[in-house]
Design a protein around this motif. Structure first.
Motif, PDB file in Angstrom:
ATOM      1  N   ALA A 131      69.165  56.531   5.721  1.00  0.00           N
ATOM      2  CA  ALA A 131      68.397  57.768   5.548  1.00  0.00           C
ATOM      3  C   ALA A 131      68.902  58.858   6.487  1.00  0.00           C
ATOM      4  CB  ALA A 131      66.911  57.499   5.795  1.00  0.00           C
ATOM      5  N   GLU A 132      69.263  58.457   7.726  1.00  0.00           N
ATOM      6  CA  GLU A 132      69.781  59.419   8.701  1.00  0.00           C
ATOM      7  C   GLU A 132      71.112  59.998   8.228  1.00  0.00           C
ATOM      8  OE1 GLU A 132      70.036  56.801  11.958  1.00  0.00           O
ATOM      9  OE2 GLU A 132      67.878  56.436  12.003  1.00  0.00           O
ATOM     10  N   ILE A 133      71.977  59.120   7.725  1.00  0.00           N
ATOM     11  CA  ILE A 133      73.281  59.562   7.226  1.00  0.00           C
ATOM     12  C   ILE A 133      73.102  60.556   6.083  1.00  0.00           C
ATOM     13  CG2 ILE A 133      75.332  58.825   5.946  1.00  0.00           C
ATOM     14  CD1 ILE A 133      75.279  56.238   7.520  1.00  0.00           C
ATOM     15  N   ILE A 134      72.242  60.195   5.129  1.00  0.00           N
ATOM     16  CA  ILE A 134      72.038  61.044   3.953  1.00  0.00           C
ATOM     17  C   ILE A 134      71.480  62.407   4.371  1.00  0.00           C
ATOM     18  CG2 ILE A 134      70.698  61.320   1.838  1.00  0.00           C
ATOM     19  CD1 ILE A 134      70.897  58.252   1.529  1.00  0.00           C
ATOM     20  N   VAL A 137      74.283  64.362   6.026  1.00  0.00           N
ATOM     21  CA  VAL A 137      75.298  64.716   5.030  1.00  0.00           C
ATOM     22  C   VAL A 137      74.832  65.882   4.163  1.00  0.00           C
ATOM     23  CG1 VAL A 137      76.376  63.895   2.901  1.00  0.00           C
ATOM     24  CG2 VAL A 137      76.447  62.477   4.933  1.00  0.00           C
ATOM     25  N   LEU A 138      73.597  65.815   3.690  1.00  0.00           N
ATOM     26  CA  LEU A 138      73.058  66.902   2.876  1.00  0.00           C
ATOM     27  C   LEU A 138      72.996  68.204   3.673  1.00  0.00           C
ATOM     28  CD1 LEU A 138      70.153  65.090   0.966  1.00  0.00           C
ATOM     29  CD2 LEU A 138      72.427  65.686   0.106  1.00  0.00           C
ATOM     30  N   ALA A 139      72.633  68.088   4.954  1.00  0.00           N
ATOM     31  CA  ALA A 139      72.559  69.279   5.810  1.00  0.00           C
ATOM     32  C   ALA A 139      73.941  69.900   6.008  1.00  0.00           C
ATOM     33  CB  ALA A 139      71.948  68.914   7.159  1.00  0.00           C
ATOM     34  N   GLU A 174      66.530  61.554  26.348  1.00  0.00           N
ATOM     35  CA  GLU A 174      65.218  62.142  26.066  1.00  0.00           C
ATOM     36  C   GLU A 174      65.311  63.667  25.985  1.00  0.00           C
ATOM     37  OE1 GLU A 174      62.459  58.676  28.171  1.00  0.00           O
ATOM     38  OE2 GLU A 174      62.880  60.539  29.251  1.00  0.00           O
ATOM     39  N   SER A 175      66.150  64.269  26.827  1.00  0.00           N
ATOM     40  CA  SER A 175      66.311  65.725  26.819  1.00  0.00           C
ATOM     41  C   SER A 175      66.971  66.211  25.531  1.00  0.00           C
ATOM     42  CB  SER A 175      67.150  66.164  28.025  1.00  0.00           C
ATOM     43  OG  SER A 175      66.515  65.819  29.238  1.00  0.00           O
ATOM     44  N   VAL A 176      67.977  65.475  25.066  1.00  0.00           N
ATOM     45  CA  VAL A 176      68.641  65.833  23.812  1.00  0.00           C
ATOM     46  C   VAL A 176      67.664  65.751  22.647  1.00  0.00           C
ATOM     47  CG1 VAL A 176      70.417  65.132  22.154  1.00  0.00           C
ATOM     48  CG2 VAL A 176      70.931  65.159  24.595  1.00  0.00           C
ATOM     49  N   VAL A 177      66.882  64.679  22.623  1.00  0.00           N
ATOM     50  CA  VAL A 177      65.885  64.501  21.564  1.00  0.00           C
ATOM     51  C   VAL A 177      64.859  65.626  21.599  1.00  0.00           C
ATOM     52  CG1 VAL A 177      63.940  63.062  20.828  1.00  0.00           C
ATOM     53  CG2 VAL A 177      66.140  62.008  21.338  1.00  0.00           C
ATOM     54  N   ALA A 178      64.390  65.981  22.797  1.00  0.00           N
ATOM     55  CA  ALA A 178      63.413  67.062  22.942  1.00  0.00           C
ATOM     56  C   ALA A 178      63.982  68.384  22.430  1.00  0.00           C
ATOM     57  CB  ALA A 178      62.991  67.197  24.401  1.00  0.00           C
ATOM     58  N   ALA A 179      65.261  68.646  22.729  1.00  0.00           N
ATOM     59  CA  ALA A 179      65.902  69.886  22.281  1.00  0.00           C
ATOM     60  C   ALA A 179      66.003  69.935  20.759  1.00  0.00           C
ATOM     61  CB  ALA A 179      67.288  70.010  22.910  1.00  0.00           C
ATOM     62  N   LEU A 180      66.342  68.805  20.148  1.00  0.00           N
ATOM     63  CA  LEU A 180      66.458  68.754  18.683  1.00  0.00           C
ATOM     64  C   LEU A 180      65.087  68.897  18.017  1.00  0.00           C
ATOM     65  CD1 LEU A 180      69.160  65.950  18.312  1.00  0.00           C
ATOM     66  CD2 LEU A 180      69.427  68.382  17.790  1.00  0.00           C
ATOM     67  N   ILE A 181      64.056  68.279  18.615  1.00  0.00           N
ATOM     68  CA  ILE A 181      62.699  68.432  18.085  1.00  0.00           C
ATOM     69  C   ILE A 181      62.264  69.893  18.172  1.00  0.00           C
ATOM     70  CG2 ILE A 181      60.262  67.910  18.520  1.00  0.00           C
ATOM     71  CD1 ILE A 181      61.045  65.092  19.249  1.00  0.00           C
ATOM     72  N   ALA A 321      67.137  72.434  10.280  1.00  0.00           N
ATOM     73  CA  ALA A 321      66.100  71.461  10.650  1.00  0.00           C
ATOM     74  C   ALA A 321      66.445  70.074  10.127  1.00  0.00           C
ATOM     75  CB  ALA A 321      64.740  71.907  10.096  1.00  0.00           C
ATOM     76  N   LEU A 322      67.004  70.012   8.922  1.00  0.00           N
ATOM     77  CA  LEU A 322      67.400  68.729   8.337  1.00  0.00           C
ATOM     78  C   LEU A 322      68.508  68.082   9.158  1.00  0.00           C
ATOM     79  CD1 LEU A 322      67.172  66.695   6.005  1.00  0.00           C
ATOM     80  CD2 LEU A 322      68.814  68.097   4.721  1.00  0.00           C
ATOM     81  N   LEU A 323      69.483  68.876   9.607  1.00  0.00           N
ATOM     82  CA  LEU A 323      70.576  68.349  10.425  1.00  0.00           C
ATOM     83  C   LEU A 323      70.050  67.834  11.760  1.00  0.00           C
ATOM     84  CD1 LEU A 323      73.619  67.900  10.775  1.00  0.00           C
ATOM     85  CD2 LEU A 323      73.770  70.223  11.723  1.00  0.00           C
ATOM     86  N   ALA A 324      69.171  68.604  12.393  1.00  0.00           N
ATOM     87  CA  ALA A 324      68.583  68.177  13.670  1.00  0.00           C
ATOM     88  C   ALA A 324      67.777  66.898  13.491  1.00  0.00           C
ATOM     89  CB  ALA A 324      67.690  69.291  14.232  1.00  0.00           C
ATOM     90  N   SER A 325      67.065  66.800  12.366  1.00  0.00           N
ATOM     91  CA  SER A 325      66.277  65.605  12.074  1.00  0.00           C
ATOM     92  C   SER A 325      67.165  64.377  11.928  1.00  0.00           C
ATOM     93  CB  SER A 325      65.464  65.829  10.794  1.00  0.00           C
ATOM     94  OG  SER A 325      64.787  64.657  10.400  1.00  0.00           O
ATOM     95  N   GLY A 326      68.259  64.531  11.176  1.00  0.00           N
ATOM     96  CA  GLY A 326      69.171  63.411  10.968  1.00  0.00           C
ATOM     97  C   GLY A 326      69.824  62.946  12.249  1.00  0.00           C
ATOM     98  N   GLN A 327      70.274  63.890  13.083  1.00  0.00           N
ATOM     99  CA  GLN A 327      70.929  63.535  14.336  1.00  0.00           C
ATOM    100  C   GLN A 327      69.954  62.929  15.334  1.00  0.00           C
ATOM    101  OE1 GLN A 327      74.390  63.612  14.845  1.00  0.00           O
ATOM    102  NE2 GLN A 327      74.059  63.830  12.652  1.00  0.00           N
ATOM    103  N   ASN A 328      68.745  63.429  15.345  1.00  0.00           N
ATOM    104  CA  ASN A 328      67.724  62.873  16.232  1.00  0.00           C
ATOM    105  C   ASN A 328      67.441  61.418  15.884  1.00  0.00           C
ATOM    106  OD1 ASN A 328      66.441  63.785  18.509  1.00  0.00           O
ATOM    107  ND2 ASN A 328      64.997  65.081  17.434  1.00  0.00           N
TER     108      ASN A 328
END
Length: 446
Positions: A131-134, A137-139, A174-181, A321-328
């Motif tokens: 799901a993360e890859i998809i 990829v879509l993003a 945790e900081s990277v995740v917070a930034a993406l959120i 937002a989709l790209l940040a979601s997938g990478q997170n």
């Protein structure tokens, strides 16, 4: 600093710390400062919240909003409440027993049962990785026009990024995740303002509507929302990463840790609720309002946002937002895979090897689907991945509720009667709904 594990009620008296390289590595202030202590415990909840806003949630939220307007907001709210309770149990298990859920299963069940649970969990993690890859990829296609097949290959190199931050320290992750959120939050805040939703219908949508159960299609989407919201690997992950905090391994220290970790988890999952609700609200206030009631595809949603809202930035923010979601989700999926393998098998692989194995398992079907079926194939894989996660969920919840309700294992921290009854009710509801989803999926019903 590693300390001797509590072994009451467990077979293994000398359990190795979960994620030993970062065990007890984040200091907690000893003085009585509420905000400083809360800040020290802030982080694990954000990593967990990521799983509740991953690309797998998007399709069900978009479908629910376009088809039924704001009506299914109540389902997201109830699912989030379930998640708060279950994540509380997970962090409590990790703090009190000083074992993650995978280690607890290995120490409690016979070897063959533990092995089956491990296999099921690995399949679920691979499905989540898919799901993360998809999503990523879509993003990439939406933002830069990169073909689906090439996008799948590009996502394979993110393991290098993960390794970099993992070796820098757990606070960096945790900081990277917070930034993406934060990125996701900003993007959807813009989308909500642009879509101009109606306040009173939103408030009405939070109240459960009997029509949800009466209408077979809304009931089906509701089950999909539930299955995509409560993530099984998050229960394993939370019980592990909470042990990264250097709190006193005493009764008082554990009480303090449970208190602040629960606040962190609850606030983080409330943020996840806002983002999930935002996706459905945007879908309802744009697609449903404009008469597009059959939008259930991420690509279709992106194409329709710009002409409906009249702003080219709408599509850009949606894709970002989709790209940040997938990478997170990639970051947390890596850690969950490490926790599960180490916990169930008591073997330790280097993170890049573990990540590579999981990534290859997910990349192969994604490449095949993108070549044979194109964008629609990846969307179908996204749905399949959520079904797999739904099936695995029961095998994670039942041991968790069982362990935290066992006074021999939990001592004075055992679940109270109200919490235990609530936990089992949630478990029964989730199990029955997921069985219903599986049955209808196999029969091709919707």
């Amino acid at each position: 600093m590693q300390k001797k594990k509590s072994s009451i009620g467990w077979r293994n008296e000398n359990q190795r710390p979960s994620l030993s390289e970062v065990f007890s590595s984040v200091s907690v202030p000893k003085q009585k400062g509420i905000w400083k202590k809360l800040f020290a415990f802030t982080g694990p909840g954000l990593l967990i919240a990521v799983g509740y806003m991953d690309p797998g949630n998007w399709a069900t939220d978009i479908a629910g909003g376009s088809k039924f307007g704001y009506m299914l907001l109540s389902v997201i709210f109830i699912s989030n409440f379930f998640a708060i309770i279950l994540q509380h149990l997970a962090l409590k298990l990790g703090i009190v027993c000083e074992r993650d859920l995978a280690q607890a299963c290995r120490d409690h069940y016979p070897s063959f049962i533990s092995f089956i649970l491990w296999v099921l969990c690995e399949i679920a993690i691979a499905a989540c990785d898919l799901a993360e890859i998809i999503g990523s990829v879509l993003a990439l296609k939406l933002l830069f026009g990169i073909p689906i097949t090439w996008g799948v290959l590009i996502t394979a190199v993110d393991v290098l990024i993960i390794l970099f931050f993992q070796y820098k320290g757990f606070r960096y992750i945790e900081s990277v995740v917070a930034a993406l959120i934060f990125t996701i939050l900003v993007c959807f805040s813009f989308e909500i303002i642009s879509s101009k939703p109606e306040i009173f219908p939103i408030l009405k949508g939070i109240i459960p509507n009997p029509e949800i159960i009466k209408n077979s299609h809304s009931f089906y989407i509701s089950i999909g929302i539930l299955g995509a919201t409560v993530m099984p690997h998050n229960l394993y992950l939370h019980s592990s990463i909470i042990q990264t905090r250097d709190y006193p391994r005493t009764i008082e220290g554990k009480k303090m840790a449970i208190k602040y970790a629960t606040i962190d988890s609850t606030l983080s999952l409330s943020l996840a609720f806002f983002i999930n609700a935002a996706i459905l609200i945007i879908s309802a206030s744009t697609f449903h309002k404009a008469g597009y009631t059959e939008v259930a595809d991420i690509m279709d949603a992106h194409e329709l946002l710009t002409p409906i809202l009249g702003s080219s930035l709408s599509g850009v923010f949606f894709a970002l937002a989709l790209l940040a979601s997938g990478q997170n989700s990639t970051l947390t999926g890596t850690l969950a895979g490490q926790v599960v393998m180490e916990g169930f098998l008591n073997i330790k692989l280097k993170p890049w090897i573990r990540r590579l194995i999981t990534r290859l398992i997910a990349i192969v079907p994604a490449i095949i689907a993108s070549i044979v079926y194109g964008e629609k194939g990846t969307t179908k894989l996204l749905i399949i991945s959520q079904i797999i996660l739904s099936i695995q969920l029961s095998f994670a919840i039942i041991p968790l509720v069982n362990f935290t309700g066992n006074s021999e294992k939990m001592g004075i921290f055992v679940n109270g009667m109200i919490l235990q009854i609530s936990a089992w009710l949630i478990t029964i509801i989730i199990v029955l709904l997921n069985l219903f989803l599986l049955y209808n999926t196999l029969l091709g019903k919707r």
